[in-house]
Design an enzyme around this catalytic site. Structure first.
Site, short mmCIF file in Angstrom:
data_model
loop_
_atom_site.label_atom_id
_atom_site.label_comp_id
_atom_site.label_asym_id
_atom_site.label_seq_id
_atom_site.Cartn_x
_atom_site.Cartn_y
_atom_site.Cartn_z
N LYS A 158 0.74 -1.01 -0.11
CA LYS A 158 -0.01 -0.16 -0.04
C LYS A 158 0.93 1.13 0.14
O LYS A 158 2.13 1.14 0.45
CB LYS A 158 -1.06 -0.13 1.15
N ARG B 62 -11.17 0.09 14.67
CA ARG B 62 -10.99 0.71 13.16
C ARG B 62 -12.09 0.36 12.29
O ARG B 62 -13.16 0.43 12.26
CB ARG B 62 -9.42 1.24 12.77
N TYR C 242 17.52 29.20 9.98
CA TYR C 242 16.22 29.86 10.18
C TYR C 242 16.13 29.77 11.63
O TYR C 242 16.37 28.79 12.44
CB TYR C 242 15.24 29.36 9.58
N MET D 17 13.63 24.06 3.46
CA MET D 17 12.79 23.18 2.52
C MET D 17 13.97 22.26 1.53
O MET D 17 13.61 21.39 1.22
CB MET D 17 12.27 24.08 1.52
C1 LIG Z 1 -0.52 -1.65 6.60
C2 LIG Z 1 -1.29 -3.00 7.02
C3 LIG Z 1 -0.26 -4.13 7.28
C4 LIG Z 1 1.01 -3.97 7.37
O1 LIG Z 1 1.39 -3.47 8.48
P1 LIG Z 1 3.31 -3.24 9.02
O2 LIG Z 1 3.11 -2.87 10.40
O3 LIG Z 1 3.77 -2.50 7.98
O4 LIG Z 1 3.62 -4.72 8.68
C5 LIG Z 1 -1.01 -5.19 7.83
N1 LIG Z 1 -2.19 -5.32 7.97
C6 LIG Z 1 -3.07 -4.15 7.53
C7 LIG Z 1 -4.62 -4.32 7.45
C8 LIG Z 1 -2.50 -3.10 7.18
O5 LIG Z 1 -3.31 -1.91 6.87
#
Ligand SMILES: *Cc1c(COP(=O)(O)O)cnc(C)c1O
Length: 372
Positions: free
Chosen positions: A35, A130, A256, A304
């Site tokens: 992802k 969630r 800065y 930046m």
């Molecule tokens: C992102 C995600 C993972 C992977 O999580 P990591 O901590 O990066 O291994 C696994 N399961 C779900 C549902 C996720 O959204």
């Protein structure tokens, strides 16, 4: 001439880390979680290193299409399932497996017209709060799905909130098992942290693990454990060069807000990398950085396009200013330096008050990326 900044994706390290996951869970299949554009690496760039996985897991339908375009015929799992009815058409067309976490998604499936029934992963909210059906409502959701002609195989899924920390996973395992123990089908429970820390238990390994951060070479439980402790290799190097050197005297300030004041004579370098490249602005003075592969620290505020670095350790090690270190010297913000030295993203994320996941995802568009 472009700015000297460059990100490099290390194919062999992705492969190595995948093998590391397999050693933890020899009997489980591995989802490579790709992802957020493979955690900032780029799906196409990471593909070669990760194609030894058993499947790819992601959220975005456009990313799923990209994985299919790369020629991947194996499983693809949409971790959040579909967002609207017409997404199901793409699932049918591309043979995507998808999570089902709410009644609305079951309603959509019930109206979906398809020749080929779908494989779905019924998600339980075992305590993360969630996504997913609560344990009390899980079996009813399963019964509804099981009655649909649009649904083929049903698998089971939950997600841990504390696999990396002291609370652990026992309370969620108990919730999951209470509601799902006797339901027939495959299971996927573990993220990276659970895979590394809790996979001695076959019920936690289950049929599939979902490996994300571990594939990209970072410890899911930093700072308790390091990437080195887990035998992981960095998969992304962010490197640049020095653009300038400044000689400071006691009382001189840097950058800065004059947030850093030299206590005595000090030689600093100015590196071509800033928050516009995805290097966190929150990194304070003292955040580690490699110059010519030698560990030193940043000083002053990250701007930046530039960050300032203390050259003292290099000069103390005998490098001569102007010949060994100066304009054009290699700076490694994270990853592997030319001399092989490693600076993990975890070590940069922690002083910035964040986690490696965020820094990789935040790599900016303007940074050119090479694959090796
Ligand atoms: C992102 C995600 C993972 C992977 O999580 P990591 O901590 O990066 O291994 C696994 N399961 C779900 C549902 C996720 O959204």
């Amino acid at each position: 001439m472009p700015r000297p900044i460059q990100a490099t994706i290390h194919t062999a390290a992705l492969h190595h880390n995948l093998e590391r996951v397999r050693r933890s869970t020899p009997d489980a299949k591995v989802w490579a979680v790709v992802k957020s554009n493979a955690y900032g690496h780029g799906i196409e760039r990471a593909y070669e290193g990760l194609r030894g996985a058993d499947g790819f897991a992601l959220l975005d339908l456009a990313e799923a299409e990209r994985v299919r375009q790369l020629g991947w015929r194996g499983p693809i799992l949409l971790l959040e399932g579909v967002f609207e009815l017409r997404d199901l058409e793409l699932c049918s067309r591309l043979n995507l497996w998808h999570a089902v976490h709410c009644d609305e998604q079951i309603d959509m499936l019930a109206t979906h017209k398809t020749q080929v029934p779908h494989r779905v992963f019924l998600k339980m909210n075992s305590g993360m709060n969630r996504l997913g059906f609560t344990p009390q409502r899980y079996r009813a959701a399963w019964a509804r799905l099981n009655a649909l002609p649009q649904v083929d195989e049903i698998s089971f899924m939950t997600h841990f909130s504390d696999a990396d920390g002291p609370r652990g996973i026992a309370h969620q395992m108990a919730a999951f098992n209470t509601a799902a123990a006797d339901l027939p089908g495959e299971r996927t429970l573990s993220n990276s942290a659970a895979t590394l820390r809790h996979s001695a238990d076959a019920a936690v390994r289950a049929d599939w693990v979902r490996a994300g951060i571990v594939l990209y070479g970072n410890a899911p439980d930093h700072p308790e454990n390091s990437a080195g402790h887990w035998g992981l290799e960095p998969t992304m190097t962010l490197s640049t060069k020095l653009l300038a050197v400044q000689q400071l005297q006691a009382g001189d300030t840097v950058g800065y807000g004059s947030s850093f004041t030299a206590e005595g004579p000090l030689t600093i370098g100015v590196a071509a990398c800033g928050y516009g490249d995805g290097y966190p602005r929150h990194c304070p003075t003292g955040t580690p950085v490699l110059v010519n592969g030698v560990r030193t620290r940043i000083v002053g505020r990250v701007s930046m396009d530039m960050v300032t670095v203390d050259l003292t350790p290099l000069l103390q090690s005998g490098m001569a200013l102007g010949t060994d270190v100066g304009f054009g010297s290699e700076v490694t913000l994270w990853g592997r330096a030319g001399n092989g030295a490693v600076l993990t993203i975890d070590e940069v994320a922690q002083p910035a008050g964040t986690v490696s996941w965020e820094l990789m995802c935040a790599l900016a568009q303007r940074v050119p990326v090479a694959v090796e």
